[in-house]
Design a protein around this motif. Sequence first.
Motif, mmCIF file in Angstrom:
data_model
loop_
_atom_site.group_PDB
_atom_site.id
_atom_site.type_symbol
_atom_site.label_atom_id
_atom_site.label_comp_id
_atom_site.label_asym_id
_atom_site.label_seq_id
_atom_site.Cartn_x
_atom_site.Cartn_y
_atom_site.Cartn_z
ATOM 1 N N GLU A 121 0.795 -1.250 -0.094
ATOM 2 C CA GLU A 121 -0.143 0.019 0.003
ATOM 3 C C GLU A 121 1.087 1.322 -0.101
ATOM 4 O O GLU A 121 1.857 1.485 0.826
ATOM 5 C CB GLU A 121 -0.826 0.136 1.127
ATOM 6 C CG GLU A 121 -1.828 1.099 1.269
ATOM 7 C CD GLU A 121 -2.914 1.175 2.444
ATOM 8 O OE1 GLU A 121 -4.073 1.448 2.311
ATOM 9 O OE2 GLU A 121 -2.485 1.025 3.487
ATOM 10 N N VAL A 122 0.580 2.386 -0.933
ATOM 11 C CA VAL A 122 1.313 3.320 -0.867
ATOM 12 C C VAL A 122 0.306 4.620 -1.014
ATOM 13 O O VAL A 122 -0.766 4.590 -1.763
ATOM 14 C CB VAL A 122 2.100 3.288 -2.173
ATOM 15 C CG1 VAL A 122 2.861 4.982 -2.509
ATOM 16 C CG2 VAL A 122 3.227 2.428 -2.108
ATOM 17 N N ILE A 123 0.570 5.497 -0.071
ATOM 18 C CA ILE A 123 -0.462 6.803 -0.223
ATOM 19 C C ILE A 123 0.406 8.053 -0.412
ATOM 20 O O ILE A 123 1.554 8.213 0.221
ATOM 21 C CB ILE A 123 -1.368 6.954 0.943
ATOM 22 C CG1 ILE A 123 -2.174 5.512 1.346
ATOM 23 C CG2 ILE A 123 -1.917 7.899 1.086
ATOM 24 C CD1 ILE A 123 -2.752 5.651 2.712
ATOM 25 N N VAL A 124 0.002 8.689 -1.560
ATOM 26 C CA VAL A 124 0.648 9.814 -1.829
ATOM 27 C C VAL A 124 0.009 11.222 -2.126
ATOM 28 O O VAL A 124 -1.587 10.925 -2.442
ATOM 29 C CB VAL A 124 1.720 9.784 -2.959
ATOM 30 C CG1 VAL A 124 2.791 8.581 -2.760
ATOM 31 C CG2 VAL A 124 0.812 9.308 -4.396
ATOM 32 N N THR A 125 0.233 12.142 -1.949
ATOM 33 C CA THR A 125 -0.502 13.230 -2.608
ATOM 34 C C THR A 125 0.301 14.016 -3.590
ATOM 35 O O THR A 125 1.597 14.332 -3.514
ATOM 36 C CB THR A 125 -0.636 14.400 -1.433
ATOM 37 O OG1 THR A 125 -1.464 13.711 -0.173
ATOM 38 C CG2 THR A 125 -1.330 15.632 -1.761
ATOM 39 N N PHE A 126 -0.378 14.072 -4.688
ATOM 40 C CA PHE A 126 0.429 14.663 -6.106
ATOM 41 C C PHE A 126 0.216 16.207 -6.180
ATOM 42 O O PHE A 126 -0.585 16.648 -5.724
ATOM 43 C CB PHE A 126 -0.255 14.002 -7.185
ATOM 44 C CG PHE A 126 0.363 12.499 -7.408
ATOM 45 C CD1 PHE A 126 1.180 11.953 -7.700
ATOM 46 C CD2 PHE A 126 -0.840 11.658 -7.388
ATOM 47 C CE1 PHE A 126 1.751 10.857 -8.004
ATOM 48 C CE2 PHE A 126 -0.652 10.287 -7.528
ATOM 49 C CZ PHE A 126 0.686 9.884 -7.871
ATOM 50 N N SER A 127 1.292 16.984 -6.566
ATOM 51 C CA SER A 127 1.321 18.194 -6.927
ATOM 52 C C SER A 127 1.723 18.044 -8.174
ATOM 53 O O SER A 127 2.825 18.772 -8.633
ATOM 54 C CB SER A 127 2.252 19.215 -5.926
ATOM 55 O OG SER A 127 1.829 19.079 -4.636
ATOM 56 N N GLY A 128 1.113 17.852 -9.253
ATOM 57 C CA GLY A 128 1.533 17.779 -10.828
ATOM 58 C C GLY A 128 0.680 18.900 -11.359
ATOM 59 O O GLY A 128 -0.173 19.727 -10.955
ATOM 60 N N GLY A 129 0.963 18.859 -12.729
ATOM 61 C CA GLY A 129 0.278 19.995 -13.799
ATOM 62 C C GLY A 129 -1.101 19.546 -13.911
ATOM 63 O O GLY A 129 -2.261 20.382 -13.713
ATOM 64 N N ARG A 130 -1.280 18.138 -13.878
ATOM 65 C CA ARG A 130 -2.610 17.703 -14.231
ATOM 66 C C ARG A 130 -3.051 16.655 -13.062
ATOM 67 O O ARG A 130 -4.400 16.558 -12.665
ATOM 68 C CB ARG A 130 -2.613 16.857 -15.509
ATOM 69 C CG ARG A 130 -2.102 17.460 -16.661
ATOM 70 C CD ARG A 130 -1.837 16.576 -17.832
ATOM 71 N NE ARG A 130 -3.309 16.302 -18.646
ATOM 72 C CZ ARG A 130 -3.077 16.094 -19.973
ATOM 73 N NH1 ARG A 130 -2.137 15.763 -20.570
ATOM 74 N NH2 ARG A 130 -4.151 15.968 -20.486
ATOM 75 N N VAL A 131 -2.224 16.044 -12.557
ATOM 76 C CA VAL A 131 -2.800 15.134 -11.444
ATOM 77 C C VAL A 131 -2.136 15.971 -9.898
ATOM 78 O O VAL A 131 -1.201 16.109 -9.575
ATOM 79 C CB VAL A 131 -1.759 13.942 -11.226
ATOM 80 C CG1 VAL A 131 -2.502 12.973 -10.228
ATOM 81 C CG2 VAL A 131 -1.799 13.243 -12.431
ATOM 82 N N ARG A 132 -3.289 16.024 -9.351
ATOM 83 C CA ARG A 132 -3.250 16.900 -8.077
ATOM 84 C C ARG A 132 -4.250 15.967 -7.177
ATOM 85 O O ARG A 132 -5.234 15.641 -7.394
ATOM 86 C CB ARG A 132 -3.729 18.069 -8.092
ATOM 87 C CG ARG A 132 -2.998 19.089 -9.315
ATOM 88 C CD ARG A 132 -3.654 20.448 -9.207
ATOM 89 N NE ARG A 132 -2.814 21.228 -8.091
ATOM 90 C CZ ARG A 132 -1.550 21.666 -8.099
ATOM 91 N NH1 ARG A 132 -0.865 21.604 -9.140
ATOM 92 N NH2 ARG A 132 -1.175 22.258 -6.986
ATOM 93 N N GLY A 133 -3.722 15.885 -5.697
ATOM 94 C CA GLY A 133 -4.599 15.140 -4.716
ATOM 95 C C GLY A 133 -3.919 14.105 -4.158
ATOM 96 O O GLY A 133 -2.819 13.565 -4.601
ATOM 97 N N LYS A 134 -4.829 13.467 -3.386
ATOM 98 C CA LYS A 134 -4.201 12.214 -2.510
ATOM 99 C C LYS A 134 -4.873 10.975 -3.075
ATOM 100 O O LYS A 134 -6.157 10.997 -3.370
ATOM 101 C CB LYS A 134 -4.817 12.356 -1.001
ATOM 102 C CG LYS A 134 -4.491 11.450 -0.124
ATOM 103 C CD LYS A 134 -4.688 11.777 1.184
ATOM 104 C CE LYS A 134 -4.545 10.811 2.478
ATOM 105 N NZ LYS A 134 -4.720 11.081 3.645
#
Length: 358
Positions: A121-134
């Motif tokens: 299990e991997v939990i991440v929060t993205f800060s990308g140009g298109r992918v954002r969120g947990k």
Amino acid sequence: MAETREPLATYRTKRDFGASPEPLGRERRAPESLRFVVQEHHARSLHWDLRLEHEGVLASWAIPKGIPVDPEQRRLAVHTEDHPLEYLDFHGDIPAGNYGAGTMTIWDSGTFELEKWRDDEVIVTFSGGRVRGKYVLFHTRGDNWMIHRMDPPEDPDREPPPHVRPMLATAARARPRGESWAYEVWWNGERTLALVEGGRVTLTDSEGTDVTETYPEVRELGSSLGATAALLDGDIVVVGGNGRIDRDELDARRRATAAAARRRSRDAPVVYMVFDLLWLDGRSLLDLPYTERRQELVELGLSGPAWQTPPHEPQEPRGLSDVVARYGLRGVVAKRGTSTYRPGRQSAEWRTVPMRWR
Ligand code: MN
């Protein structure tokens, strides 16, 4: 004694912070920002490769339908081998005959905050140009994992694709008067809606029946759109050997079994003539005027072996007469420029007009 839960427990136990000016140690190091990339990979089958920086390499998953936007969507993510960090920037053509042959482009990149990294299990929060969120990735079985979004999407106005039936035209004897009409070829084919999401196409006929297997050659339209989600409206036609529209072959295709349809798709391929755009990337276009929908459709640049954006004349149908004659068709469809899309309705704002005006 070894420090257990609280990393600074021993340090703190030894000190009286009321008496000493030493710091208590409240500051928490900000969660580490690690890098990620999502590559759109047009290989034997379209997929998106998600790669997360982890312990000096890129942990990788191949996601056949792309990163989900909607928290309701759980998508398969197939765990693949770790890739080197240099792969964060990789894009280009992998030559035929090689592993992963095809075109790879960077669909998104950015950083993520790591919340949890376990073997399953991997939990991440993205800060990308298109992918954002947990997001959570969790193992199911074998190499299979699932990915889904844990927080609500940033765009609360995002709408699911509407379930609609095609808008229908009224038969007219002559072209309408007034300035505000645009003209398209009257294909008189098989009216078909195409929902494209995550590179996958679902075709439905005017009754709402799924006809995706009837026209297998149209599926590639999905990978041509990549991550763009759209609901399209148009007519499926067959152009016969003589260059004219072959209605008999189209009728035969409609009655064919899935296996026979695959054979006929090679011998007598169809073309999906796309003339309207009803929904695009979570936004309904039904209430936009025809001219604006048409503009957004043209901007999609749909043109491929089994799909086309056919010509259109903004004021005057004469420019279409050659096309109509060449394909052996009957006329044009006049559409009022200001008309919104009225699902399932027969509307006087769309009119089929035979070519008597010539
Ligand atoms: Mn790949």
